[in-house]
Structure formats: C-alpha cells, structure tokens
Design an enzyme around this catalytic site. Structure first.
Site, PDB file in Angstrom:
ATOM      1  N   TYR A  82      -7.481  15.383  -8.308  1.00  0.00           N
ATOM      2  CA  TYR A  82      -7.078  14.748  -9.241  1.00  0.00           C
ATOM      3  C   TYR A  82      -6.080  14.952  -9.604  1.00  0.00           C
ATOM      4  CZ  TYR A  82      -5.603  10.982 -12.847  1.00  0.00           C
ATOM      5  OH  TYR A  82      -5.696  10.659 -13.624  1.00  0.00           O
ATOM      6  N   LYS A  99      -1.797  15.572  -9.937  1.00  0.00           N
ATOM      7  CA  LYS A  99      -0.692  14.962 -10.398  1.00  0.00           C
ATOM      8  C   LYS A  99       0.540  16.440 -11.714  1.00  0.00           C
ATOM      9  CE  LYS A  99      -2.498  10.939 -11.746  1.00  0.00           C
ATOM     10  NZ  LYS A  99      -1.032   9.638 -11.657  1.00  0.00           N
ATOM     11  N   ASP A 102       0.892  -1.165   0.185  1.00  0.00           N
ATOM     12  CA  ASP A 102       0.208  -0.136   0.279  1.00  0.00           C
ATOM     13  C   ASP A 102       0.912   1.070   0.066  1.00  0.00           C
ATOM     14  OD1 ASP A 102      -0.821   2.394   1.058  1.00  0.00           O
ATOM     15  OD2 ASP A 102      -2.873   0.695   1.979  1.00  0.00           O
TER      16      ASP A 102
HETATM   17  N1  NAP Z   1      -7.170   5.139 -17.181  1.00  0.00           N
HETATM   18  C1  NAP Z   1      -6.795   6.364 -17.762  1.00  0.00           C
HETATM   19  O1  NAP Z   1      -7.751   6.846 -18.825  1.00  0.00           O
HETATM   20  C2  NAP Z   1      -5.638   7.007 -17.599  1.00  0.00           C
HETATM   21  C3  NAP Z   1      -5.399   8.332 -17.839  1.00  0.00           C
HETATM   22  C4  NAP Z   1      -3.827   9.430 -17.118  1.00  0.00           C
HETATM   23  C5  NAP Z   1      -3.529   8.619 -16.702  1.00  0.00           C
HETATM   24  N2  NAP Z   1      -3.313   7.909 -14.899  1.00  0.00           N
HETATM   25  C6  NAP Z   1      -3.254   6.802 -14.325  1.00  0.00           C
HETATM   26  O2  NAP Z   1      -2.724   5.678 -14.559  1.00  0.00           O
HETATM   27  C7  NAP Z   1      -2.653   5.290 -13.540  1.00  0.00           C
HETATM   28  C8  NAP Z   1      -3.557   3.420 -13.829  1.00  0.00           C
HETATM   29  O3  NAP Z   1      -4.907   4.236 -13.896  1.00  0.00           O
HETATM   30  P1  NAP Z   1      -5.843   2.735 -13.742  1.00  0.00           P
HETATM   31  O4  NAP Z   1      -6.606   3.262 -15.097  1.00  0.00           O
HETATM   32  O5  NAP Z   1      -4.998   1.965 -14.217  1.00  0.00           O
HETATM   33  O6  NAP Z   1      -6.485   2.918 -12.769  1.00  0.00           O
HETATM   34  P2  NAP Z   1      -7.529   1.440 -12.130  1.00  0.00           P
HETATM   35  O7  NAP Z   1      -7.823   0.851 -12.625  1.00  0.00           O
HETATM   36  O8  NAP Z   1      -8.169   2.517 -10.771  1.00  0.00           O
HETATM   37  O9  NAP Z   1      -6.302   0.719 -11.021  1.00  0.00           O
HETATM   38  C9  NAP Z   1      -5.186   1.893  -9.513  1.00  0.00           C
HETATM   39  C10 NAP Z   1      -4.976   0.985  -9.430  1.00  0.00           C
HETATM   40  O10 NAP Z   1      -3.927   1.680  -7.958  1.00  0.00           O
HETATM   41  C11 NAP Z   1      -4.411   0.769  -6.544  1.00  0.00           C
HETATM   42  N3  NAP Z   1      -4.343   1.671  -6.009  1.00  0.00           N
HETATM   43  C12 NAP Z   1      -5.268   2.619  -5.351  1.00  0.00           C
HETATM   44  N4  NAP Z   1      -5.141   3.163  -4.158  1.00  0.00           N
HETATM   45  C13 NAP Z   1      -3.493   2.531  -3.791  1.00  0.00           C
HETATM   46  C14 NAP Z   1      -2.901   2.148  -2.644  1.00  0.00           C
HETATM   47  N5  NAP Z   1      -2.818   3.025  -1.674  1.00  0.00           N
HETATM   48  N6  NAP Z   1      -1.693   1.383  -2.581  1.00  0.00           N
HETATM   49  C15 NAP Z   1      -1.619   0.809  -4.026  1.00  0.00           C
HETATM   50  N7  NAP Z   1      -1.919   0.406  -4.663  1.00  0.00           N
HETATM   51  C16 NAP Z   1      -3.200   1.793  -5.038  1.00  0.00           C
HETATM   52  C17 NAP Z   1      -4.958  -0.182  -7.129  1.00  0.00           C
HETATM   53  O11 NAP Z   1      -4.606  -0.995  -6.154  1.00  0.00           O
HETATM   54  P3  NAP Z   1      -6.499  -1.984  -5.255  1.00  0.00           P
HETATM   55  O12 NAP Z   1      -6.259  -3.372  -7.097  1.00  0.00           O
HETATM   56  O13 NAP Z   1      -5.530  -2.724  -4.645  1.00  0.00           O
HETATM   57  O14 NAP Z   1      -7.338  -1.447  -5.325  1.00  0.00           O
HETATM   58  C18 NAP Z   1      -4.816  -0.895  -8.419  1.00  0.00           C
HETATM   59  O15 NAP Z   1      -3.851  -1.352  -8.930  1.00  0.00           O
HETATM   60  C19 NAP Z   1      -2.632   6.429 -12.125  1.00  0.00           C
HETATM   61  O16 NAP Z   1      -1.885   6.496 -11.856  1.00  0.00           O
HETATM   62  C20 NAP Z   1      -3.990   7.007 -13.397  1.00  0.00           C
HETATM   63  O17 NAP Z   1      -3.482   8.409 -12.801  1.00  0.00           O
HETATM   64  C21 NAP Z   1      -5.097   7.091 -16.242  1.00  0.00           C
END
Ligand code: NAP
Length: 229
Positions: free
Chosen positions: A152, A156, A48
C-alpha cells in the site's frame, strides 16, 4: 457548469467527495462498480479502474455529452496488506495493490486526458496518504512507523511520482495535478479507525478539485500543510 468524475464513488471518502462536488454545482459522474451505490444527485458510470475498456467507455460517455472533463478525482484504491509486515509481504500483495492504486490510476487518467485538455482548466486530484512519504518514513515519523505496509505505502509513493510527472507535462494545458492526503478517516479501508470522518477527508480533496486559475500543481499536501515527498 463543471463536469467531474470521481472513481470509487460508491462509499467512503470518494462518495463524500462526489456528493460535495454536486453541492459545488458540478455535474458529477460517480465511478462505481455497482450502479445503485452512486450517491444521490450524481450520474453513475460503471467503472472498474483496472479495466481499460470501461475507462474508455466512461470517456466516450462523458465526451459525447459534454466534450470535456473539468475534474478527475482518482480515489479508488485498495489496501491489501494491513497488518502484513514488509518481510511477510509477497509479490502477489504488490501486484494486486498496484493493479488498482497505480495501474488503475494510469488507465483512467490516460483515458481522460483528452477530455481534461479540452477543459482548459482541468483539475486532477490523486488520493494519496502520508504513508507514501519516503521522507517521513526515513525520518522515523511515528505515524508512518506504525503502518509499515510494503504494498500500500509504496503504491502511493509511486502514485506521488506519477503526480509530478503528469503535472509537469499537463501544466501547459492548464491542468493541475495534485496528490492529496485526506488524513486518517474512519472508513471500510481503515476498519473504522480514524480521527476524521469521510466527509472531513473529502474537504481537502474538494479544495484541490476546485482550485482557481492560478492553482498550484505537482504538490503533495494534507489539509493542513505540504508533506515531504
Ligand atoms: N481512509 C483513510 O484514512 C485514508 C487515508 C489516506 C488515504 N486514503 C485514500 O483515500 C481513498 C479512499 O479511501 P477510503 O478510505 O474511502 O476507502 P474505502 O472505503 O475502502 O473505499 C474504496 C473505494 O475504492 C473502490 N475501489 C476499489 N477497487 C476498485 C476498482 N478496481 N475499481 C473501481 N473502484 C474500486 C471501492 O469500490 P467498491 O465499493 O466497488 O468496492 C470503494 O468505493 C483511497 O485512495 C485511499 O487510499 C484513505
């Protein structure tokens, strides 16, 4: 063989990134909060990112076995204010979001820096978003105008600022630090909205995680182009 750690590797873009780094022949530690969520072929490590003891433990584990870390992908994040306007957002939205997206990154990075220095060619990739770009927001960019999230987006922007400060100090240790926007990917975070898959989002991350010796540092990029700060 390169050693990598990806935070939040149990689902979404982090999971795809971890998987693809194994395909590059790396030993990948998958930072997860539930061991069974680590993708096949990776080494699960309970992490975490808000917990300094867990970060220290992960560093100890990797350090004792390999003595170094070559790649750190700070991927774990939350988006707790989707659909909340800036005027509606509270300090609690800010605190909860910064806890993971900013303080969590510092917690893990701080714990891993000695191992990254030991690599000699450490690569840190910070997962950011074009929503972090104050420049695009000021310019009235349509995409950014559509997602005006106080917590958010600004978390970032802070991460981008950290990226530059880390990059400047760690350059001398051969470590690159870059902020990568994966594009809008259909994951849990976006509620399935997105024109890209998590695997497509992971591609830009993997590119910056596998930069050669003359790799750039202190940049803010998407897969296609550099983005304005
Ligand atoms: N999706 C997009 O379009 C997008 C666009 C720009 C940037 N991003 C960035 O890309 C990254 C991944 O995004 P995603 O879309 O794949 O998000 P996601 O599907 O919501 O997954 C988020 C991940 O972060 C983990 N997490 C959250 N809080 C945590 C904590 N306290 N300690 C450890 N792990 C934690 C979650 O773990 P659990 O499974 O344990 O909850 C999960 O594995 C993020 O940094 C996001 O801001 C995403």
């Amino acid at each position: 063989m390169k050693i990598a750690l990806v935070t939040g590797a149990g689902r979404g873009i982090g999971r795809e990134t971890a998987r693809r780094l194994t395909e590059h022949g790396m030993t990948v530690f998958a930072g997860v909060r539930e061991e069974s969520h680590a993708p096949e072929g990776t080494r699960p490590v309970l992490l975490d990112v808000t917990d300094p003891a867990m970060a220290a433990n992960a560093a100890k584990l990797i350090g004792e076995e390999f003595g170094r870390l070559d790649v750190l992908v700070n991927n774990a994040a939350i988006c707790g204010d989707a659909g909340v306007t800036p005027a509606e957002a509270t300090a609690e939205h800010m605190r909860a979001t910064y806890e993971v997206n900013v303080f969590g990154v510092v917690t893990v990075t701080h714990a891993m820096i000695p191992l990254l220095r030991a690599s000699g060619t450490g690569r840190i990739v910070n997962m950011t978003t074009r929503l972090a770009s104050v420049g695009l927001t000021v310019a009235g960019d349509d995409f950014n105008a559509g997602w005006p999230m106080l917590a958010y987006n600004s978390s970032k922007s802070a991460l981008n600022a950290l990226t530059v400060l880390y990059a400047n100090e760690l350059r001398e240790s051969g470590i690159t630090v870059n902020a990568v926007d994966p594009g809008l990917c259909a994951t849990d975070m976006t509620g399935g909205t997105g024109n890209r898959t998590a695997a497509e989002g992971a591609a830009a991350v993997v590119r910056m995680a596998t930069l050669g010796a003359d790799g750039s540092t202190g940049t803010f990029i998407s897969e296609e182009r550099p983005l304005p700060w």
